[in-house]
Design a protein around this motif. Sequence first.
Motif, PDB file in Angstrom:
ATOM      1  N   LEU A 141       0.839  -1.219   0.000  1.00 29.18           N
ATOM      2  CA  LEU A 141       0.000   0.000   0.000  1.00 29.18           C
ATOM      3  C   LEU A 141       0.860   1.250   0.000  1.00 29.18           C
ATOM      4  O   LEU A 141       0.549   2.243  -0.669  1.00 29.18           O
ATOM      5  CB  LEU A 141      -0.933   0.006   1.219  1.00 29.18           C
ATOM      6  CG  LEU A 141      -2.085  -1.007   1.194  1.00 29.18           C
ATOM      7  CD1 LEU A 141      -2.851  -0.970   2.518  1.00 29.18           C
ATOM      8  CD2 LEU A 141      -3.036  -0.690   0.031  1.00 29.18           C
ATOM      9  N   PHE A 142       1.955   1.242   0.722  1.00 30.70           N
ATOM     10  CA  PHE A 142       2.849   2.396   0.764  1.00 30.70           C
ATOM     11  C   PHE A 142       3.435   2.682  -0.608  1.00 30.70           C
ATOM     12  O   PHE A 142       3.352   3.805  -1.108  1.00 30.70           O
ATOM     13  CB  PHE A 142       3.962   2.140   1.781  1.00 30.70           C
ATOM     14  CG  PHE A 142       5.033   3.185   1.767  1.00 30.70           C
ATOM     15  CD1 PHE A 142       4.807   4.450   2.310  1.00 30.70           C
ATOM     16  CD2 PHE A 142       6.263   2.933   1.177  1.00 30.70           C
ATOM     17  CE1 PHE A 142       5.794   5.415   2.280  1.00 30.70           C
ATOM     18  CE2 PHE A 142       7.250   3.900   1.144  1.00 30.70           C
ATOM     19  CZ  PHE A 142       7.019   5.147   1.698  1.00 30.70           C
ATOM     20  N   HIS A 143       3.980   1.680  -1.212  1.00 29.82           N
ATOM     21  CA  HIS A 143       4.578   1.877  -2.529  1.00 29.82           C
ATOM     22  C   HIS A 143       3.509   2.154  -3.572  1.00 29.82           C
ATOM     23  O   HIS A 143       3.728   2.923  -4.513  1.00 29.82           O
ATOM     24  CB  HIS A 143       5.408   0.629  -2.916  1.00 29.82           C
ATOM     25  CG  HIS A 143       6.660   0.495  -2.088  1.00 29.82           C
ATOM     26  ND1 HIS A 143       7.750   1.311  -2.231  1.00 29.82           N
ATOM     27  CD2 HIS A 143       6.982  -0.384  -1.091  1.00 29.82           C
ATOM     28  CE1 HIS A 143       8.694   0.974  -1.380  1.00 29.82           C
ATOM     29  NE2 HIS A 143       8.259  -0.083  -0.657  1.00 29.82           N
ATOM     30  N   GLY A 144       2.325   1.571  -3.415  1.00 32.75           N
ATOM     31  CA  GLY A 144       1.231   1.866  -4.346  1.00 32.75           C
ATOM     32  C   GLY A 144       0.772   3.306  -4.250  1.00 32.75           C
ATOM     33  O   GLY A 144       0.420   3.931  -5.250  1.00 32.75           O
ATOM     34  N   GLY A 145       0.791   3.886  -3.022  1.00 27.88           N
ATOM     35  CA  GLY A 145       0.430   5.301  -2.849  1.00 27.88           C
ATOM     36  C   GLY A 145       1.378   6.215  -3.574  1.00 27.88           C
ATOM     37  O   GLY A 145       0.976   7.192  -4.208  1.00 27.88           O
ATOM     38  N   ILE A 146       2.671   5.886  -3.459  1.00 25.43           N
ATOM     39  CA  ILE A 146       3.661   6.689  -4.177  1.00 25.43           C
ATOM     40  C   ILE A 146       3.407   6.608  -5.672  1.00 25.43           C
ATOM     41  O   ILE A 146       3.455   7.603  -6.404  1.00 25.43           O
ATOM     42  CB  ILE A 146       5.080   6.208  -3.837  1.00 25.43           C
ATOM     43  CG1 ILE A 146       5.372   6.470  -2.349  1.00 25.43           C
ATOM     44  CG2 ILE A 146       6.112   6.919  -4.700  1.00 25.43           C
ATOM     45  CD1 ILE A 146       6.694   5.918  -1.877  1.00 25.43           C
ATOM     46  N   GLY A 147       3.098   5.432  -6.152  1.00 21.59           N
ATOM     47  CA  GLY A 147       2.824   5.274  -7.583  1.00 21.59           C
ATOM     48  C   GLY A 147       1.578   6.028  -8.002  1.00 21.59           C
ATOM     49  O   GLY A 147       1.534   6.615  -9.096  1.00 21.59           O
ATOM     50  N   ALA A 148       0.536   6.040  -7.128  1.00 26.41           N
ATOM     51  CA  ALA A 148      -0.696   6.765  -7.449  1.00 26.41           C
ATOM     52  C   ALA A 148      -0.439   8.258  -7.574  1.00 26.41           C
ATOM     53  O   ALA A 148      -0.988   8.930  -8.449  1.00 26.41           O
ATOM     54  CB  ALA A 148      -1.747   6.482  -6.367  1.00 26.41           C
ATOM     55  N   VAL A 149       0.406   8.804  -6.683  1.00 23.41           N
ATOM     56  CA  VAL A 149       0.750  10.228  -6.765  1.00 23.41           C
ATOM     57  C   VAL A 149       1.437  10.528  -8.076  1.00 23.41           C
ATOM     58  O   VAL A 149       1.144  11.521  -8.753  1.00 23.41           O
ATOM     59  CB  VAL A 149       1.630  10.630  -5.570  1.00 23.41           C
ATOM     60  CG1 VAL A 149       2.164  12.045  -5.751  1.00 23.41           C
ATOM     61  CG2 VAL A 149       0.854  10.527  -4.271  1.00 23.41           C
ATOM     62  N   LEU A 150       2.345   9.668  -8.444  1.00 24.84           N
ATOM     63  CA  LEU A 150       3.041   9.871  -9.707  1.00 24.84           C
ATOM     64  C   LEU A 150       2.079   9.800 -10.874  1.00 24.84           C
ATOM     65  O   LEU A 150       2.185  10.555 -11.847  1.00 24.84           O
ATOM     66  CB  LEU A 150       4.157   8.831  -9.855  1.00 24.84           C
ATOM     67  CG  LEU A 150       5.299   8.935  -8.825  1.00 24.84           C
ATOM     68  CD1 LEU A 150       6.265   7.760  -9.001  1.00 24.84           C
ATOM     69  CD2 LEU A 150       6.030  10.242  -8.954  1.00 24.84           C
ATOM     70  N   LEU A 151       1.096   8.902 -10.781  1.00 22.03           N
ATOM     71  CA  LEU A 151       0.092   8.782 -11.838  1.00 22.03           C
ATOM     72  C   LEU A 151      -0.750  10.048 -11.942  1.00 22.03           C
ATOM     73  O   LEU A 151      -1.084  10.506 -13.035  1.00 22.03           O
ATOM     74  CB  LEU A 151      -0.790   7.555 -11.582  1.00 22.03           C
ATOM     75  CG  LEU A 151      -1.912   7.307 -12.606  1.00 22.03           C
ATOM     76  CD1 LEU A 151      -1.303   7.081 -14.009  1.00 22.03           C
ATOM     77  CD2 LEU A 151      -2.760   6.125 -12.201  1.00 22.03           C
ATOM     78  N   LEU A 152      -1.127  10.667 -10.784  1.00 22.74           N
ATOM     79  CA  LEU A 152      -1.900  11.921 -10.795  1.00 22.74           C
ATOM     80  C   LEU A 152      -1.123  13.033 -11.479  1.00 22.74           C
ATOM     81  O   LEU A 152      -1.680  13.858 -12.192  1.00 22.74           O
ATOM     82  CB  LEU A 152      -2.253  12.339  -9.360  1.00 22.74           C
ATOM     83  CG  LEU A 152      -3.371  11.546  -8.680  1.00 22.74           C
ATOM     84  CD1 LEU A 152      -3.540  11.982  -7.226  1.00 22.74           C
ATOM     85  CD2 LEU A 152      -4.690  11.746  -9.430  1.00 22.74           C
ATOM     86  N   TYR A 153       0.199  13.071 -11.236  1.00 23.92           N
ATOM     87  CA  TYR A 153       1.019  14.066 -11.907  1.00 23.92           C
ATOM     88  C   TYR A 153       0.935  13.903 -13.421  1.00 23.92           C
ATOM     89  O   TYR A 153       0.797  14.878 -14.166  1.00 23.92           O
ATOM     90  CB  TYR A 153       2.486  13.935 -11.460  1.00 23.92           C
ATOM     91  CG  TYR A 153       2.785  14.634 -10.154  1.00 23.92           C
ATOM     92  CD1 TYR A 153       2.449  15.974  -9.977  1.00 23.92           C
ATOM     93  CD2 TYR A 153       3.425  13.968  -9.106  1.00 23.92           C
ATOM     94  CE1 TYR A 153       2.712  16.618  -8.789  1.00 23.92           C
ATOM     95  CE2 TYR A 153       3.699  14.605  -7.923  1.00 23.92           C
ATOM     96  CZ  TYR A 153       3.336  15.944  -7.761  1.00 23.92           C
ATOM     97  OH  TYR A 153       3.605  16.594  -6.586  1.00 23.92           O
ATOM     98  N   VAL A 154       1.014  12.669 -13.871  1.00 23.81           N
ATOM     99  CA  VAL A 154       0.961  12.418 -15.318  1.00 23.81           C
ATOM    100  C   VAL A 154      -0.374  12.864 -15.884  1.00 23.81           C
ATOM    101  O   VAL A 154      -0.438  13.594 -16.886  1.00 23.81           O
ATOM    102  CB  VAL A 154       1.217  10.913 -15.599  1.00 23.81           C
ATOM    103  CG1 VAL A 154       0.964  10.606 -17.078  1.00 23.81           C
ATOM    104  CG2 VAL A 154       2.635  10.532 -15.216  1.00 23.81           C
TER     105      VAL A 154
END
Length: 1050
Positions: free
Chosen positions: A985-998
């Motif tokens: 979940l922690f690493h997935g959250g970081i990935g979700a933030v990066l996805l929002l930026y994109v």
Amino acid sequence: MMERGLVRFLFLILAVAICGAASVFQPISDSHRSAALDVFVPVDGSYKSLEEAYEALKTLEILGIDKKSDLSSATCENVVKVLALSSSTLKDALYALSVNGILKCKSGEDVPKDIVSKLQTGVKEAKLLLDFYYSVRGLVLVKEQFSGTHISLGDAEAVFRSIKALSQSDGKWRYSPNNPESSTFAAGLAFETLAGVISLAPSEIDHSLIQTLKTGITKLFDSIQKYDDGTFYFDESEGPISTTASVIRGLKSFAASESTGLNLPGEKIVGLAKFFLGVGIPVIGDCSFPLTRLLSAASASFGGGFVALQGLDCLELGFSLGGSARVAFLEEVVTHSDGRRSRSISSLVTRRSNLRCSFSVSAHLRLSPIRGSRCLRTSQWILQEVGFSEKIHTLISLEEAYEAFKALEILGIDKKSDLSSATCENVVKVLASPSSSTLKDAFYALSVNGILKCKSGEDVPKDIVSKLQAGVKDAKLLLDFYYSVKGLVLVKEQFSGTDISLGDAEAVFRSIKALSQSDGRWLYSSNNPESSTFAAGLALETLAGVISLAPSEIDQSLIQTLKTGITKLFDSIQKYDDGTFYFDESEGPISTTASVIRGLKSFAASESTGLNLPGEKIVGLAKFFLGVGIPGDAKDFFNQIDALACLEDNRFSVPLILSLPSSVISLTKKEPLKVKVSTVLGSKAPALSVKLAQALSSGSKGSSVINNQELKFDAESATYFLESFPKNFDVGKYTFVFEILLDESANEKAYITEAQTKVPIAATGAITIENAEIAVLDSDVGSVESQKKLDLTKDEAVSLSANHLQKLRLSFQLTTPIGHVFKPHQAFLKLKHESQVEHIFLVKTSGKKSELFLDFLGLVEKLYYLSGKYEIQLTIGDASMENSLLSNIGHIELDLPERPEKAARPPLQPTDPYSRYVPKAEISHIFRIPEKLPAKQISLVFLGLIVLPFIGFLIGVSLLSLLTRLGVNIKSFPSSVGAATSALLFHGGIGAVLLLYVLFWVKAIGSVHDSKGTVFAGSVSVVRRTQNTVSPRSSIEQAEICLKDIYSSL
């Protein structure tokens, strides 16, 4: 008929007594209905005005009394007449429509168009609250009464705001924008008016205005007043009943027109109801029922009928309860210029009854006054106006009757024939029934008899004589001695052949003398240690009566002791700075001083050797009574006149008074100085001469302009005059010192004058104005740049210009009629900027010239750095200057430096209060021009650079298995289910933030190049709307809609 009326009268008294005495508040009952029939149903079926007709018919309607058929004919005729005339006033139109709503004189679709037009015009042109009230309420009534009528106020919100402008912060309202006085009564009218505006509005009124009004109502209730029994009321000049009723009517109307309702304190609403139930039955006849219908029995008992009063706007008579007695009260109703009505009440007995002059009703239906301010004069006026002058004494006591007749007799006003009948009836009644009369009644009956001669000749009232003689023997109190002895003296004076004497006169004298004190004052009672100067006057009158009734001479040692006491009494006399003397105590200076003077006159008349009193103080006492003007109280007025009459005719000294017809002398008109010398009542003085000893100028130190100038006498006008003044007599303020010299030495014992009489005099004249000029000077060398000659006796049109480095000089010369330099009391120059900012500068007089220098360099801050046109106005004034002036000189154009940032700004100038409601200037929004955007390819390059880290991350994840195979140690990654889930979940959250930026940058790039209305710079959006701009009055809801429209495009 009289018996029937008497029964109704007593029944009404009983009804009010029951209502007022009850400790529990009772609702409306048959007593109210009975009283309403007596008050509101006229005998002839007609009312004086439509206002009174509406009040009467509305009351009868509320009480369920159907009298429409009996009263409608004449009233409806008046209603139709008013509605048919375009010349009717707004007030007449309102009450005509109000009555029409009850009687239905005019209904259906026959709309009175002229009246409607008049009311609509009234709304548009209204400035006063009452004009709004009559107009708006009238339109509401038209809308309610005539079917098919569509009446609305197109500018309802503007009208609402115009009326709301009259409200105050404490919840009260003003009648007019020009009158700062606020009123609770006006608040009720305003609520009714605004309720009408709401009902006539074509659309909903701005809710913020309604909320503000509700806040004002809450504040109004903060000022409510309360009795101890829990009753609440509003009170003002209109009276508590009228004021409270106005507020309640307004609240009812406003609550009915407003959908959200009013949240009022329940305790206070109940208290208001208890207030109206607790006042009993107010039997009040407004102007159409003056004194009437008070009761027909009362009319019959006086032997005549009540008629309408003239001379006052309205004189109301009503009732309230005073213990077990019935009390009537009088109030004068005044109508103000702006339409307000208020009651003038000089004294209050209780807050509920608003008593001005009270009268109790006796068992014989006779009214007698309770002591109160102006009762005597009011009573006489009322009875004369209603045709009961022959019954005047049924309204006033014998004491007040004596004071009134004595004052009229002294002033030479003959009213005996008009007022003697009823008063003499009471006098004879008192003298014929001594057993039921007090010593005081007997004394005042004899005093009135001495003036009116009701009973005279040899028909001596023996029973009264016996009562008075017994009173002398049994007396212990000073007042008992006074009434008994003075009564016997009056009997001896009025009835010829009567031989009345006090056999034990010296013993009586000693008994009274025992009440004297060492300081010249006297006791009322031997049991009361408090001494009084007022009592000293009564004692001297009483002892004078004992001396006149004594069969032999009183011991001279007692007389001498009494004279010594009088001397000591004068040691306690008080003095004003102007040489006026008086005695003062709890009874008041007028009553106390008059009592002493009456006592001195009586004692001096009875004593052969005379009194040696200080002449200066006797003249000072006369000046005191002449200086108080006309007292507002009947008792004080009598004491003033009676004391002056005693000083006019006495055996110790008669003061002479010097007076001037005018204390202003015009040297231009060459008016002579005129002086009159007379007694205090204006009688001619004996032969004498008047000398102007000195004429002291206020500007000089002790030097006199006129010395020892004897005045000539004009026998025809009984005036002393000085024909001409010396050549050195100039304008100004003077103190003239006069000396009066009696010609005959024989008169010196009877008359007394001041040694010197000082009188302030103002000498006026035309002042000469010369050498007037105005100039602009250079600041450096003082050279004249421009100069203008002025004629200050008329307006000029001088045009000047200057900058901040220059000066303005104004100079002129004032001279008196004899050529002396004149220094005016007021001389100032006013500069008025075109923005209405004013500046005032004093003009000083130095030497022979009045001059003013204005250095603009030092005045720039005071002038607020305001360049432009300044009007120049000069004012010169003085009490001695007959040609004072206000001269418009012209204008000056000033060029001043720019105002520094921190410099003071000019004060705001007063504006028309209605200007806040005029349309504002249109607001034009100018938005920022969009910045130039980079090419799309450049944006894509930067996008790629931003995405590269994410691609690297994905490559790293894909290489994870490869790294594992290559022996990378990932054994530290959690292996348990819970820990592994948290790590994912922690690493997935970081990935979700990066996805929002994109996603954000992909959407942003599309919006930048596709949207015409929105420009994004980073994460901040700037909105540019070229159409449908948001107005200043947009609500929060409208702003939210705008934001939703913008973000929906995202």
